[in-house]
Motif scaffolding. Structure first.
Motif, PDB file in Angstrom:
ATOM      1  N   LYS A 127      20.676 -30.817  14.680  1.00 14.31           N
ATOM      2  CA  LYS A 127      20.898 -30.807  13.223  1.00 14.31           C
ATOM      3  C   LYS A 127      19.763 -30.115  12.474  1.00 14.31           C
ATOM      4  CE  LYS A 127      21.502 -35.351  13.298  1.00 14.31           C
ATOM      5  NZ  LYS A 127      21.785 -35.594  14.724  1.00 14.31           N
ATOM      6  N   ALA A 128      18.676 -29.864  13.143  1.00 12.69           N
ATOM      7  CA  ALA A 128      17.499 -29.233  12.523  1.00 12.69           C
ATOM      8  C   ALA A 128      17.002 -30.033  11.320  1.00 12.69           C
ATOM      9  CB  ALA A 128      17.788 -27.781  12.139  1.00 12.69           C
ATOM     10  N   LEU A 129      17.146 -31.350  11.399  1.00 13.63           N
ATOM     11  CA  LEU A 129      16.725 -32.202  10.271  1.00 13.63           C
ATOM     12  C   LEU A 129      15.236 -32.053   9.975  1.00 13.63           C
ATOM     13  CD1 LEU A 129      17.424 -34.746   8.359  1.00 13.63           C
ATOM     14  CD2 LEU A 129      16.296 -36.066  10.160  1.00 13.63           C
ATOM     15  N   ARG A 130      14.430 -32.036  11.039  1.00 10.04           N
ATOM     16  CA  ARG A 130      12.975 -32.042  10.818  1.00 10.04           C
ATOM     17  C   ARG A 130      12.480 -30.746  10.189  1.00 10.04           C
ATOM     18  NH1 ARG A 130      15.323 -34.857  14.238  1.00 10.04           N
ATOM     19  NH2 ARG A 130      14.805 -37.024  14.622  1.00 10.04           N
ATOM     20  N   PRO A 131      12.887 -29.553  10.741  1.00 10.70           N
ATOM     21  CA  PRO A 131      12.470 -28.333  10.040  1.00 10.70           C
ATOM     22  C   PRO A 131      13.049 -28.229   8.628  1.00 10.70           C
ATOM     23  CG  PRO A 131      13.768 -27.817  12.023  1.00 10.70           C
ATOM     24  CD  PRO A 131      13.507 -29.281  12.041  1.00 10.70           C
ATOM     25  N   MET A 132      14.281 -28.726   8.461  1.00 11.93           N
ATOM     26  CA  MET A 132      14.896 -28.648   7.135  1.00 11.93           C
ATOM     27  C   MET A 132      14.083 -29.464   6.120  1.00 11.93           C
ATOM     28  SD  MET A 132      17.325 -30.323   5.007  1.00 11.93           S
ATOM     29  CE  MET A 132      18.503 -31.303   5.901  1.00 11.93           C
ATOM     30  N   VAL A 133      13.734 -30.696   6.496  1.00 11.50           N
ATOM     31  CA  VAL A 133      12.967 -31.546   5.577  1.00 11.50           C
ATOM     32  C   VAL A 133      11.579 -30.945   5.344  1.00 11.50           C
ATOM     33  CG1 VAL A 133      11.896 -33.823   5.281  1.00 11.50           C
ATOM     34  CG2 VAL A 133      14.254 -33.665   6.086  1.00 11.50           C
ATOM     35  N   ALA A 134      10.946 -30.445   6.412  1.00 12.43           N
ATOM     36  CA  ALA A 134       9.593 -29.883   6.258  1.00 12.43           C
ATOM     37  C   ALA A 134       9.611 -28.694   5.290  1.00 12.43           C
ATOM     38  CB  ALA A 134       9.041 -29.458   7.621  1.00 12.43           C
ATOM     39  N   ILE A 135      10.617 -27.827   5.441  1.00 13.69           N
ATOM     40  CA  ILE A 135      10.689 -26.640   4.570  1.00 13.69           C
ATOM     41  C   ILE A 135      10.988 -27.047   3.122  1.00 13.69           C
ATOM     42  CG2 ILE A 135      12.018 -24.528   4.085  1.00 13.69           C
ATOM     43  CD1 ILE A 135      12.257 -24.182   7.185  1.00 13.69           C
ATOM     44  N   LEU A 136      11.919 -27.991   2.953  1.00 19.21           N
ATOM     45  CA  LEU A 136      12.253 -28.431   1.583  1.00 19.21           C
ATOM     46  C   LEU A 136      11.059 -29.090   0.902  1.00 19.21           C
ATOM     47  CD1 LEU A 136      15.819 -29.987   1.752  1.00 19.21           C
ATOM     48  CD2 LEU A 136      15.129 -27.910   0.550  1.00 19.21           C
ATOM     49  N   VAL A 137      10.362 -29.961   1.647  1.00 17.98           N
ATOM     50  CA  VAL A 137       9.197 -30.628   1.055  1.00 17.98           C
ATOM     51  C   VAL A 137       8.148 -29.574   0.695  1.00 17.98           C
ATOM     52  CG1 VAL A 137       7.262 -32.215   1.482  1.00 17.98           C
ATOM     53  CG2 VAL A 137       9.572 -32.874   2.174  1.00 17.98           C
ATOM     54  N   ALA A 138       7.921 -28.623   1.610  1.00 17.68           N
ATOM     55  CA  ALA A 138       6.930 -27.566   1.348  1.00 17.68           C
ATOM     56  C   ALA A 138       7.268 -26.837   0.054  1.00 17.68           C
ATOM     57  CB  ALA A 138       6.903 -26.589   2.524  1.00 17.68           C
ATOM     58  N   LYS A 139       8.542 -26.456  -0.091  1.00 17.67           N
ATOM     59  CA  LYS A 139       8.919 -25.670  -1.268  1.00 17.67           C
ATOM     60  C   LYS A 139       8.907 -26.522  -2.538  1.00 17.67           C
ATOM     61  CE  LYS A 139      11.189 -21.727  -0.199  1.00 17.67           C
ATOM     62  NZ  LYS A 139      12.313 -20.800  -0.001  1.00 17.67           N
ATOM     63  N   ALA A 140       9.280 -27.800  -2.402  1.00 13.83           N
ATOM     64  CA  ALA A 140       9.240 -28.695  -3.572  1.00 13.83           C
ATOM     65  C   ALA A 140       7.792 -28.876  -4.034  1.00 13.83           C
ATOM     66  CB  ALA A 140       9.885 -30.041  -3.231  1.00 13.83           C
ATOM     67  N   ILE A 141       6.880 -28.979  -3.074  1.00 15.50           N
ATOM     68  CA  ILE A 141       5.448 -29.148  -3.402  1.00 15.50           C
ATOM     69  C   ILE A 141       4.900 -27.845  -4.010  1.00 15.50           C
ATOM     70  CG2 ILE A 141       3.132 -29.406  -2.361  1.00 15.50           C
ATOM     71  CD1 ILE A 141       4.439 -32.107  -2.356  1.00 15.50           C
ATOM     72  N   ASN A 142       5.228 -26.708  -3.397  1.00 16.70           N
ATOM     73  CA  ASN A 142       4.726 -25.424  -3.914  1.00 16.70           C
ATOM     74  C   ASN A 142       5.203 -25.205  -5.350  1.00 16.70           C
ATOM     75  OD1 ASN A 142       3.752 -25.176  -1.353  1.00 16.70           O
ATOM     76  ND2 ASN A 142       5.099 -23.507  -0.712  1.00 16.70           N
ATOM     77  N   TYR A 143       6.461 -25.592  -5.604  1.00 16.13           N
ATOM     78  CA  TYR A 143       6.981 -25.429  -6.970  1.00 16.13           C
ATOM     79  C   TYR A 143       6.265 -26.385  -7.920  1.00 16.13           C
ATOM     80  CZ  TYR A 143      10.144 -24.407 -10.738  1.00 16.13           C
ATOM     81  OH  TYR A 143      10.637 -23.986 -11.948  1.00 16.13           O
ATOM     82  N   HIS A 144       6.069 -27.608  -7.457  1.00 14.26           N
ATOM     83  CA  HIS A 144       5.400 -28.628  -8.275  1.00 14.26           C
ATOM     84  C   HIS A 144       3.994 -28.158  -8.664  1.00 14.26           C
ATOM     85  CE1 HIS A 144       4.384 -32.782  -9.534  1.00 14.26           C
ATOM     86  NE2 HIS A 144       3.205 -32.555  -8.972  1.00 14.26           N
ATOM     87  N   LYS A 145       3.306 -27.544  -7.700  1.00 16.72           N
ATOM     88  CA  LYS A 145       1.912 -27.144  -7.957  1.00 16.72           C
ATOM     89  C   LYS A 145       1.824 -25.841  -8.765  1.00 16.72           C
ATOM     90  CE  LYS A 145      -1.696 -27.801  -5.584  1.00 16.72           C
ATOM     91  NZ  LYS A 145      -2.250 -26.481  -5.409  1.00 16.72           N
ATOM     92  N   ASP A 146       2.558 -24.822  -8.329  1.00 14.58           N
ATOM     93  CA  ASP A 146       2.348 -23.473  -8.888  1.00 14.58           C
ATOM     94  C   ASP A 146       3.619 -22.805  -9.387  1.00 14.58           C
ATOM     95  OD1 ASP A 146      -0.284 -23.762  -7.854  1.00 14.58           O
ATOM     96  OD2 ASP A 146       0.447 -23.123  -5.876  1.00 14.58           O
ATOM     97  N   LYS A 147       4.700 -23.555  -9.514  1.00 17.38           N
ATOM     98  CA  LYS A 147       6.014 -22.965  -9.863  1.00 17.38           C
ATOM     99  C   LYS A 147       6.379 -21.840  -8.882  1.00 17.38           C
ATOM    100  CE  LYS A 147       6.888 -25.097 -13.953  1.00 17.38           C
ATOM    101  NZ  LYS A 147       6.104 -26.280 -13.564  1.00 17.38           N
ATOM    102  N   SER A 148       5.908 -21.979  -7.633  1.00 17.15           N
ATOM    103  CA  SER A 148       6.185 -20.945  -6.635  1.00 17.15           C
ATOM    104  C   SER A 148       7.359 -21.351  -5.751  1.00 17.15           C
ATOM    105  CB  SER A 148       4.942 -20.743  -5.759  1.00 17.15           C
ATOM    106  OG  SER A 148       5.303 -20.106  -4.556  1.00 17.15           O
ATOM    107  N   SER A 149       8.222 -20.373  -5.437  1.00 13.50           N
ATOM    108  CA  SER A 149       9.358 -20.649  -4.549  1.00 13.50           C
ATOM    109  C   SER A 149       9.123 -20.071  -3.160  1.00 13.50           C
ATOM    110  CB  SER A 149      10.639 -20.032  -5.126  1.00 13.50           C
ATOM    111  OG  SER A 149      10.955 -20.670  -6.335  1.00 13.50           O
ATOM    112  N   VAL A 150       7.884 -19.694  -2.896  1.00 14.79           N
ATOM    113  CA  VAL A 150       7.574 -19.034  -1.619  1.00 14.79           C
ATOM    114  C   VAL A 150       7.110 -20.066  -0.582  1.00 14.79           C
ATOM    115  CG1 VAL A 150       6.092 -17.323  -0.483  1.00 14.79           C
ATOM    116  CG2 VAL A 150       6.926 -16.919  -2.815  1.00 14.79           C
TER     117      VAL A 150
END
Ligand code: GRG
Length: 341
Positions: free
Chosen positions: A60-83
């Protein structure tokens, strides 16, 4: 944005984001890139074949999916970045590699026949080779961790491996009293399943420059999603068909394991206690325990506890700035609670 009330998570966005679709570009080559890492670190063809067997994309790729989503949610939270940063994507790969290494060892320990609807790895190759292939996956993941040159991330991800081993050890033992048993089960569940998701989330947050508080939000989101995921897994072992699951049902009882549905059920059916203590070894134990669980409230209570953890996960995700990634973290909690396999 319009909101609606859902059964378990309070206010959720009215539109349904597909989290897998949202991060498709970041997730697309994760398995391919893992296979490349595993192939490039050995010349041994057989080791390559065995080590890459569980990276064919059937999970199901749950772990990479959650890791990537959390990373992007954090990056957006900090710098409004979607990278997504390259080291964060590496953690998504490492997380799936640690997961698969543990599945490989688990399949040898449990001598299982099927996983993901196909023969499990130990059914195809000699156990000694399979065990070493699991070690090899873990070793390559360790090299990838080292390449990140971040001591906090190294410590955080190393903790996961010690937790996995301790969780598996805890599963070999049992406790006498009901209270002790439930506490033992919850700690084991954290170590076997939630720690990997929680610490991978914490690692990507740290790599995104999160301070301690923000890294804790990521950790707690992952911890609660992981606990809910395992509770639902334990529930599905009683209600899902083996065709859907791709592995036999009531497998836990057959392995002698008392999971949440049984532990809840034994409050109303104390006759389950001696069966738990003898690890369902008498001829009729598995069938009787299975029926008693279905007659009891154990399945509903397990779902309720999983829902509580999803609500907690949502609460942590809601403390992040709204973005499609942050909203997807809420959707993931729905996917976890409503999944059928
Ligand atoms: C060598 C890393 C290592 C560990 C050794 C054997 C062991 C200690 C740990 C086993 C831990 C284990 C099997 C946990 C189960 C976690 C779990 C819920 C697995 C199923 O996850 P899914 O449904 O699997 O996400 P897919 O197939 O979708 O990837």
């Amino acid at each position: 944005m319009r909101y609606k009330h859902t059964q378990h998570s309070g206010l959720l966005p009215d539109y349904r984001i597909d989290p897998y679709k949202l991060i498709e570009a970041d997730l697309k080559d994760v398995y391919e890139d893992i296979r490349k890492e595993l192939v490039s670190n050995t010349q041994n063809e057989e080791l390559r074949t065995i080590a890459t067997y569980y990276f064919g994309g059937q999970g199901k790729a749950l772990r990479p999916m959650v890791a990537i989503l959390v990373a992007k949610a954090i990056n957006y939270h900090k710098d409004k970045s979607s990278v997504l940063l390259a080291p964060q994507r590496q953690v998504a790969m490492i997380s799936e590699m640690i997961h698969s290494a543990s599945l490989v060892h688990d399949d040898v320990i449990d001598q299982s026949d099927f996983r993901r609807g196909k023969p499990s790895i130990n059914a195809l190759w000699n156990q000694k080779k399979v065990t070493m292939a699991g070690d090899y996956i873990l070793a390559v993941a360790s090299m990838m961790i080292a390449r990140l040159h971040n001591d906090d991330v190294t410590l955080t991800l190393s903790q996961v491996v010690t937790d996995l081993v301790q969780g598996e050890f805890m599963q070999l033992g049992s406790k006498e009293t009901e209270n002790e048993r439930f506490a033992h089960y919850l700690t084991k569940t954290y170590r076997k399943t939630a720690s990997l998701i929680a610490n991978s989330a914490k690692s990507v947050a740290m790599l995104g420059g999160a301070d301690e508080n923000l890294a804790e939000v990521a950790f707690q989101y992952g911890r609660n999603i992981g606990l809910a995921f395992q509770l639902v897994d334990d529930l599905l072992d009683f209600v899902s068909s083996s065709d859907t699951m791709g592995k036999p049902t009531a497998a836990d009882l057959r392995l002698g394991l008392a999971t949440a549905p049984v532990l809840f059920a034994c409050k109303h059916y104390p006759e389950l206690n001696p069966m738990i203590l003898r690890r369902f070894q008498e001829p009729d134990d598995v069938d009787r325990a299975f029926q008693l669980v279905h007659k009891s409230q154990g399945l509903e209570q397990t779902k309720f506890l999983a829902q509580k953890h999803c609500i907690e996960a949502v609460r942590f995700a809601q403390s992040l700035t709204e973005s499609p990634y942050q909203q997807s973290l809420l959707v993931v909690s729905d996917l976890v609670i409503n999944r059928i396999k």
